[in-house]
Write a protein that holds these residues in place. Structure first.
Motif, PDB file in Angstrom:
ATOM      1  N   SER A 126       0.836  -1.206   0.000  1.00 22.62           N
ATOM      2  CA  SER A 126       0.000   0.000   0.000  1.00 22.62           C
ATOM      3  C   SER A 126       0.873   1.259   0.000  1.00 22.62           C
ATOM      4  CB  SER A 126      -0.938   0.008   1.207  1.00 22.62           C
ATOM      5  OG  SER A 126      -0.195   0.094   2.409  1.00 22.62           O
ATOM      6  N   TYR A 127       0.294   2.326  -0.493  1.00 22.55           N
ATOM      7  CA  TYR A 127       0.986   3.615  -0.548  1.00 22.55           C
ATOM      8  C   TYR A 127      -0.043   4.725  -0.634  1.00 22.55           C
ATOM      9  CZ  TYR A 127      -0.270   3.825  -5.448  1.00 22.55           C
ATOM     10  OH  TYR A 127      -0.982   3.871  -6.619  1.00 22.55           O
ATOM     11  N   LYS A 128       0.402   5.946  -0.395  1.00 23.10           N
ATOM     12  CA  LYS A 128      -0.410   7.130  -0.679  1.00 23.10           C
ATOM     13  C   LYS A 128       0.529   8.307  -0.872  1.00 23.10           C
ATOM     14  CE  LYS A 128      -1.460   8.020   4.175  1.00 23.10           C
ATOM     15  NZ  LYS A 128      -2.516   8.213   5.163  1.00 23.10           N
ATOM     16  N   TRP A 129       0.092   9.248  -1.686  1.00 20.02           N
ATOM     17  CA  TRP A 129       0.877  10.448  -1.908  1.00 20.02           C
ATOM     18  C   TRP A 129      -0.052  11.589  -2.317  1.00 20.02           C
ATOM     19  CZ3 TRP A 129       0.425  12.475  -6.752  1.00 20.02           C
ATOM     20  CH2 TRP A 129       0.148  11.598  -7.809  1.00 20.02           C
ATOM     21  N   GLU A 176      -3.761  13.635  -5.688  1.00 19.23           N
ATOM     22  CA  GLU A 176      -3.505  12.683  -4.620  1.00 19.23           C
ATOM     23  C   GLU A 176      -3.926  11.304  -5.092  1.00 19.23           C
ATOM     24  OE1 GLU A 176      -5.657  13.462  -1.020  1.00 19.23           O
ATOM     25  OE2 GLU A 176      -7.598  13.457  -2.006  1.00 19.23           O
ATOM     26  N   ARG A 224      -3.919   6.889  -3.705  1.00 17.05           N
ATOM     27  CA  ARG A 224      -3.582   5.825  -2.763  1.00 17.05           C
ATOM     28  C   ARG A 224      -3.815   4.502  -3.462  1.00 17.05           C
ATOM     29  NH1 ARG A 224      -8.277   8.058  -0.824  1.00 17.05           N
ATOM     30  NH2 ARG A 224     -10.092   6.705  -0.884  1.00 17.05           N
ATOM     31  N   SER A 277      -3.590  -0.008  -2.927  1.00 12.70           N
ATOM     32  CA  SER A 277      -3.423  -1.173  -2.070  1.00 12.70           C
ATOM     33  C   SER A 277      -3.809  -2.413  -2.860  1.00 12.70           C
ATOM     34  CB  SER A 277      -4.280  -1.059  -0.809  1.00 12.70           C
ATOM     35  OG  SER A 277      -5.652  -0.992  -1.155  1.00 12.70           O
TER      36      SER A 277
END
Length: 115
Positions: A28-31, A42, A44, A46
């Motif tokens: 998972s990630y988010k930015w 933005e 995200r 997963s």
């Protein structure tokens, strides 16, 4: 002149927000990033599903078009493709009433086995 370089369309706006989190052990990630010129993006992601997980991405971006319209696009992307939504995206015209009646009639007929 029939060509323009991208640099003519870009500006050197300061970055107001530049957040990154991940990737984590589970993938998972988010930015998120935002400029003083009003650009915002933005995202995200997963992994979803089992036994073979696939990447699910959700995000949005916003900017002001050259004509002054604020463009806001929300999207998801998964194993079935990219799915954008936004008020600025074209939509199909409504189905004419005569065609809708014909489609409703066809749907009401018993199913036939053509094998």
């Amino acid at each position: 002149m029939s060509f323009i370089t991208l640099s003519a369309c870009q500006s050197n706006d300061a970055i107001l927000r530049n957040d990154f989190d991940g990737p984590h052990d589970d993938g998972s990630y988010k930015w998120a990033i935002q400029t003083e010129g009003g650009i915002f993006h933005e995202q995200r992601g997963s992994f979803q599903g089992s036994p073979e997980p696939s990447l699910l991405v959700e995000g949005q971006y916003q900017y002001t078009a050259p004509d002054g319209q604020v463009i806001n696009l929300l999207y998801t992307a998964d194993e079935n493709g990219f799915h954008p939504t936004g008020d600025h995206l074209p939509t199909p015209p409504p189905i004419p009433p005569q065609i809708q009646r014909a489609l409703d009639y066809i749907a009401s007929l018993p199913q036939r086995d053509y094998q």
